[in-house]
Structure formats: C-alpha cells, structure tokens
Design an enzyme around this catalytic site. Structure first.
Site, PDB file in Angstrom:
ATOM      1  N   LYS A 194       0.865  -1.185   0.000  1.00 30.00           N
ATOM      2  CA  LYS A 194       0.000   0.000   0.000  1.00 30.00           C
ATOM      3  C   LYS A 194       0.897   1.229   0.000  1.00 30.00           C
ATOM      4  CE  LYS A 194      -3.551   2.346   2.705  1.00 30.00           C
ATOM      5  NZ  LYS A 194      -4.613   2.161   3.697  1.00 30.00           N
ATOM      6  N   LYS A 247      -2.364  -1.376  -3.750  1.00 25.36           N
ATOM      7  CA  LYS A 247      -3.081  -0.137  -4.065  1.00 25.36           C
ATOM      8  C   LYS A 247      -2.173   1.057  -4.027  1.00 25.36           C
ATOM      9  CE  LYS A 247      -5.639   1.538  -0.319  1.00 25.36           C
ATOM     10  NZ  LYS A 247      -6.584   1.378   0.755  1.00 25.36           N
TER      11      LYS A 247
HETATM   12  C1  PBG Z   1      -7.468   3.207   5.915  1.00 22.58           C
HETATM   13  C2  PBG Z   1      -7.723   3.031   4.470  1.00 22.58           C
HETATM   14  C3  PBG Z   1      -7.529   3.978   3.469  1.00 22.58           C
HETATM   15  C4  PBG Z   1      -7.983   3.406   2.307  1.00 22.58           C
HETATM   16  C5  PBG Z   1      -8.416   2.118   2.605  1.00 22.58           C
HETATM   17  N1  PBG Z   1      -8.238   1.905   3.951  1.00 22.58           N
HETATM   18  C6  PBG Z   1      -7.054   5.369   3.551  1.00 22.58           C
HETATM   19  C7  PBG Z   1      -5.699   5.644   4.008  1.00 22.58           C
HETATM   20  O1  PBG Z   1      -4.843   4.765   4.133  1.00 22.58           O
HETATM   21  O2  PBG Z   1      -5.446   6.805   4.301  1.00 22.58           O
HETATM   22  C8  PBG Z   1      -8.033   4.099   0.984  1.00 22.58           C
HETATM   23  C9  PBG Z   1      -9.080   3.605   0.054  1.00 22.58           C
HETATM   24  C10 PBG Z   1      -9.437   4.558  -1.017  1.00 22.58           C
HETATM   25  O3  PBG Z   1      -8.830   5.634  -1.201  1.00 22.58           O
HETATM   26  O4  PBG Z   1     -10.373   4.241  -1.741  1.00 22.58           O
HETATM   27  N2  PBG Z   1      -6.452   2.512   6.467  1.00 22.58           N
END
Ligand code: PBG
Length: 324
Positions: A194, A247
């Site tokens: 991520k 992601k």
């Molecule tokens: C929280 C989380 C996030 C997303 C999924 N889980 C946001 C972040 O890490 O700040 C992002 C998903 C998206 O942008 O659609 N841990």
C-alpha cells in the site's frame, strides 16, 4: 505486408476469441461505507455518485449487488466523532457500528462474503492508522489493537478481515489471535503493498479520517520503490495472509505484475477513491465516456495480473457485464 497482425483484430468475435483478460462480477469486491442512523444515503462530495449508507439501506444495496453476481463486499464504518480516541477501542466494541453491520448483513445474506477494513484511522483522533505517542505511530501496540479489532469482526461473523494499516508483523499476530480463539476459518486479506498516495484523499473525506498531523509516509510505502512491495508481500504470505492487496491500482500496475509472479496466493488490486474521482470528474465534464473509462481501467488491472478488483465501480461494471 506479412505478418498480418490485424487478422486477430478484424471483428469483435475474433477479438473476443483471442482476448487474454476478462472481468467477472464474481471477482469484484464492492467497498461500502456504513453510517449510523436509518434511511440515510449521504452523497460523498469528493466521490460523485457514491454514498455512505445506514445499515438498512446498505442491505438494499447488497440485494442489488448480488443480483449482478457481485458476492463480496468490503465494509468501512464511519465512526462518530465522540467515540474517537488514541487507543482505537471503539474499533473492537462488540456493539460498534461495524460489528452491527456485519451481523445484519450476514443474517440476511449468509452466503455473501463479508470483508472488513481493519485499521485505526477512522477511530483515531489523529486520523492515523495507529496509536500515537510524541507524533510517532507506535507499531507493536497498534498491532495488538488490530488483533483485537480483527477478533471482534470475526466474532460478528466477518469472513475475511482486511488489515489496511501497514504496521509491521500484523498479519502474523492477527492469525495467531484468530487461531487462539477458535476462528480457524476467518480469512485475512492483507494490504501488503500500500503506497503513500494522494489518491486516498476522497476516501478520507468519506470517512472524515484525514491525518491531523504529518502524513502516512512512515508506514505506507514510498512510491519510488518496487522491491519492498515484493519483500512485504512475501512476508505477509508467510505470516498467513490468504489474499494480498495492492493499491492504488492504476499507479501500481508494475507492482501488481511483479507481485503476481512472485507469490502463491490470490492478488487483489484496489482501484481507490482518487482513481474513481478522477474518472468521474472527467465524465461529468464530458471529457471521457463513462462506460469505456470504467471497463478499460478494470481490464488493464486484470491484464497486469490482478485476480480480484476492489472498486467503487463494482456495481456499474456488474451492470455493464450483465448487459453483454
Ligand atoms: C485506511 C484506508 C484507506 C484506504 C483504505 N483503507 C485510507 C488511508 O490509508 O489513508 C483508501 C481507500 C481509497 O482511497 O479508496 N487505512
């Protein structure tokens, strides 16, 4: 002029005959934002056409999804402000919004695969994915909290917990905790790669979970790097993850490809909120054709190697596929 490459592109039938990647509704995951209350369907400003819903309306949404053969949802709960703190304890409240949502959905749709986000940011007064001390995110205490949170989701009936926090070692501790409490059939879909990305902005608006200081670069990956995504994906697999998530999707196609070649478990790609917002904004301005943009982006994510796509376009994709 031989070779004649265009022979395989001559008709739609031939193109489909030789196509390598297809999108199947059964391999889509629909993220759903749940809020307190009833009869509520709130638009999200930064995600045109996407909504936060109270549990009763969420159930109706699930009916629509399953009619399209989309049988997996990923739940995110919007925590009320006064329940946020620096421990995250509301995240494992057996009567919390997430836990009630899981029970309500599983009761009405026992065959639906329910996945749940596991991270502290919606529950944190600091909007960070972990417990904060002296402006630092404390890894090991956070991991203990995430294990509690996962256990409470499993108790409520979640089929998979999905840790999205990027703390070190959390998959192993979550797995041990689930085993110790007899949850031998609860899956772990772990975000193993991520990236620290601006494309999560609209999501943070949806859950009101923006970091209150600094950014998430001390735990989410540096977009400059590819190899650490391989290293951590293999580590998550070894710690007991069942599915890995990468992601954002469209800015990580190379990573999806490399991770898919390396690991032995299914790989999911998450087309995140900013990717959704970007396409929808262009569509609203008349700059892109909605259906083509949605299908093309999903198709290349598949081509890169994703087995599963998590996407806010799930329902629209399902509708398009059902019309074919
Ligand atoms: C929280 C989380 C996030 C997303 C999924 N889980 C946001 C972040 O890490 O700040 C992002 C998903 C998206 O942008 O659609 N841990």
């Amino acid at each position: 002029m031989y070779p004649r490459y265009r022979i395989l592109r001559k008709t739609e039938t031939i193109r489909l005959l030789v196509a390598e990647s297809f999108i199947k509704p059964q391999q889509l995951i629909a993220p759903l934002f749940v809020i307190e209350g009833s009869g509520l369907k709130e638009p999200i400003n930064t995600m045109p056409g996407y909504y936060r819903m109270s549990i009763d309306l969420l159930l109706e949404e699930v009916v629509a999804l399953t009619q399209l053969k989309i049988n997996t949802v990923l739940l995110f709960a919007k925590c009320l402000d006064h329940l946020k703190d620096n421990t995250g304890q509301e995240a494992w409240n057996a009567e919390g919004l997430m836990q009630r949502s899981i029970r309500a959905i599983k009761k009405q749709f026992p065959a639906l695969t329910v996945m749940t986000d596991v991270a502290l940011d919606p529950y944190s007064i600091y909007g960070h994915d972990g417990i904060v001390e002296n402006n630092t995110i404390i890894n090991d205490r956070t991991v203990e909290a995430l294990a509690q949170m996962s256990l409470s989701h499993a108790r409520a009936g979640a089929d998979f917990v999905a840790p999205s926090d990027m703390m070190d070692g959390r998959v192993g501790v979550i797995r041990q905790t689930l085993e110790k409490h007899g949850f031998h059939e609860t899956g772990i879909m772990s975000y193993s790669a991520k990236y620290a990305s601006c494309f999560y902005g609209p999501f943070r608006d949806a859950l009101d979970s923006s970091p209150q200081f600094g950014d998430k670069k001390t735990y989410q990956m540096d977009i400059a790097n590819a190899r650490e995504s391989i290293k951590e994906s293999l580590a998550d697999e070894n710690e007991g993850a069942d599915i890995l998530v990468i992601k954002p999707a469209l800015t990580s196609l190379d990573i999806i490809h490399q991770v898919k070649q390396t690991v032995h478990i299914p790989v999911a790609a998450y087309q995140v909120s900013g990717e959704y917002a970007m396409i929808m904004a262009a569509v609203q301005k008349g700059l892109l054709k909605e259906e083509s943009a949605i299908v093309e982006s999903a198709r290349v994510i598949k081509r890169a190697g994703a087995d599963i796509i998590i996407t806010y376009f799930a329902k629209k994709l399902g509708t398009l596929l059902s019309e074919q």
